[in-house]
Scaffold this motif. Sequence first.
Motif, PDB file in Angstrom:
ATOM      1  N   TRP A   1       0.837  -1.203   0.000  1.00 15.15           N
ATOM      2  CA  TRP A   1       0.000   0.000   0.000  1.00 15.15           C
ATOM      3  C   TRP A   1       0.869   1.248   0.000  1.00 15.15           C
ATOM      4  CZ3 TRP A   1      -5.131   0.572  -0.575  1.00 15.15           C
ATOM      5  CH2 TRP A   1      -5.959  -0.527  -0.348  1.00 15.15           C
ATOM      6  N   MET A   2       0.329   2.342  -0.545  1.00  7.56           N
ATOM      7  CA  MET A   2       0.999   3.622  -0.420  1.00  7.56           C
ATOM      8  C   MET A   2      -0.014   4.744  -0.545  1.00  7.56           C
ATOM      9  SD  MET A   2       3.905   5.055   0.230  1.00  7.56           S
ATOM     10  CE  MET A   2       3.057   6.356   1.114  1.00  7.56           C
ATOM     11  N   ASN A   3      -0.704   5.033   0.564  1.00 10.51           N
ATOM     12  CA  ASN A   3      -1.457   6.279   0.669  1.00 10.51           C
ATOM     13  C   ASN A   3      -1.259   6.835   2.072  1.00 10.51           C
ATOM     14  OD1 ASN A   3      -3.583   5.295   2.472  1.00 10.51           O
ATOM     15  ND2 ASN A   3      -4.538   4.308   0.699  1.00 10.51           N
TER      16      ASN A   3
ATOM     17  N   CYS B   1      -4.232   2.321   5.455  1.00  9.33           N
ATOM     18  CA  CYS B   1      -4.360   2.576   4.017  1.00  9.33           C
ATOM     19  C   CYS B   1      -5.669   2.008   3.476  1.00  9.33           C
ATOM     20  CB  CYS B   1      -3.178   1.971   3.268  1.00  9.33           C
ATOM     21  SG  CYS B   1      -1.609   2.808   3.551  1.00  9.33           S
TER      22      CYS B   1
ATOM     23  N   GLY C   1      -1.285   1.933  -7.950  1.00 11.39           N
ATOM     24  CA  GLY C   1      -0.207   1.392  -7.129  1.00 11.39           C
ATOM     25  C   GLY C   1       0.147  -0.032  -7.521  1.00 11.39           C
ATOM     26  N   CYS C   2       0.414  -0.870  -6.516  1.00 10.01           N
ATOM     27  CA  CYS C   2       0.930  -2.226  -6.756  1.00 10.01           C
ATOM     28  C   CYS C   2      -0.123  -3.319  -6.625  1.00 10.01           C
ATOM     29  CB  CYS C   2       2.084  -2.511  -5.800  1.00 10.01           C
ATOM     30  SG  CYS C   2       3.537  -1.488  -6.101  1.00 10.01           S
TER      31      CYS C   2
ATOM     32  N   GLN D   1      -4.859  -1.803  -3.801  1.00 15.16           N
ATOM     33  CA  GLN D   1      -6.070  -1.019  -3.988  1.00 15.16           C
ATOM     34  C   GLN D   1      -7.041  -1.741  -4.914  1.00 15.16           C
ATOM     35  OE1 GLN D   1      -5.796   3.284  -4.236  1.00 15.16           O
ATOM     36  NE2 GLN D   1      -6.931   3.256  -6.158  1.00 15.16           N
TER      37      GLN D   1
ATOM     38  N   THR E   1      -2.035   3.171 -14.200  1.00 15.00           N
ATOM     39  CA  THR E   1      -0.888   3.707 -13.475  1.00 15.00           C
ATOM     40  C   THR E   1       0.144   4.191 -14.475  1.00 15.00           C
ATOM     41  OG1 THR E   1       0.923   3.202 -11.928  1.00 15.00           O
ATOM     42  CG2 THR E   1       0.170   1.411 -13.321  1.00 15.00           C
TER      43      THR E   1
ATOM     44  N   SER F   1       3.390   4.041 -13.731  1.00 19.03           N
ATOM     45  CA  SER F   1       4.630   3.393 -13.318  1.00 19.03           C
ATOM     46  C   SER F   1       4.703   1.984 -13.895  1.00 19.03           C
ATOM     47  CB  SER F   1       4.719   3.332 -11.781  1.00 19.03           C
ATOM     48  OG  SER F   1       5.769   2.481 -11.370  1.00 19.03           O
TER      49      SER F   1
ATOM     50  N   GLN G   1       5.286  -0.596 -11.063  1.00 15.97           N
ATOM     51  CA  GLN G   1       4.095  -0.887 -10.274  1.00 15.97           C
ATOM     52  C   GLN G   1       3.063  -1.660 -11.094  1.00 15.97           C
ATOM     53  OE1 GLN G   1       2.588   2.560  -8.228  1.00 15.97           O
ATOM     54  NE2 GLN G   1       4.485   2.898  -7.107  1.00 15.97           N
TER      55      GLN G   1
ATOM     56  N   CYS H   1      -3.716  10.654  -5.302  1.00 11.66           N
ATOM     57  CA  CYS H   1      -2.794  10.803  -6.437  1.00 11.66           C
ATOM     58  C   CYS H   1      -3.020  12.083  -7.232  1.00 11.66           C
ATOM     59  CB  CYS H   1      -2.903   9.594  -7.372  1.00 11.66           C
ATOM     60  SG  CYS H   1      -4.531   9.379  -8.131  1.00 11.66           S
TER      61      CYS H   1
END
Length: 330
Positions: A55-57, A71, A99-100, A103, A125, A127, A130, A187
């Motif tokens: 996760w990344m939020n 997250c 993200g990865c 989500q 995304t 990326s 990702q 984002c």
Amino acid sequence: MISWLSDPTFVAGLFAGAAATLIFLLGAAVCHLLSRDHYGLDHWKLNVQLPISLWMNLGYWKHTSDFTEACRNYLKLVFETANILADQRSIGILDVGIGCGDQTVTVLNDIASRGAGSLAYIGVTNSQAQLGVASRRCHDQQTKLETFHLFLADASKPNVWSEETRSAVDKLKDPKLKERWLLASDCLYHFSPSRMPLWQYAARNLGMNFMGSDLCMSKTGGWRQKTLARTIGVLMGCPWKAFLTEEEYREQLVACGYDRESIIINDVSQNVFPGLVAFLERQDKALAENGISLGGGFRIARKVFGWFAVSKVVRAVIVVARLPKGKDAA
């Protein structure tokens, strides 16, 4: 007939060479084992629980101190604010900044748990790294949905999407999907030049409502604080005007086609910034005790979000906006 195989001297030498090589390798292995500290820390690799979450939020930290849970809760708060989990109709979702894969899996599991209506999902995304991870982690999901795609694309510039991406996204206009949503979790403040091209495309071309989490500028901050916040934003990779006031945010949504009376902007900062800062402090200390560095970037982030929490010049918000009645229907 290969004559050298019948030469006893050659065969003996061959076996002697093989034996010497084997002895050398065994000796090297023994030396390696003897030189190791058998009571060191290498066995940490045996204790890692896989697959790990990625996760990344910013996280919603009410009633939790766990990063993964925070997250997930932040995303679920978006769902609750939009009231989509209670909706019994078929739903199409364009999810940007995926993200990865955590989500994506949460979206699919939570929507499917409604037990009603179908789901069509497209994730985007910018990326490549990702996207590769998300594609592997979500591979099994592709067989569960009639429409499921993950694409590499710059969500802030739908006009330059590939034909394949645009064609797949256009399928979300299927009349069988009675609710269509653009989802953007933590984002949009990175979008350059602004959020508006995506909002316009979603509202006017796809008939999509909008839900997400974002950052807003407080209207009460002084010009020095606001200038500092915008400068920090640029250093974070955001455009200079990324942090809009709530009024500016609302006006941009209306200009893109969303109904003014339907717009919800909820300030959730008190359950976002302090919890994130406290977690980063704990994580930095815990990693340092094991000889691992959290990294300068995350340490700077801790100071930035700490300042946001104290100064209150930048606010964490949940946003939901619907199209005027009749325009989001199939």
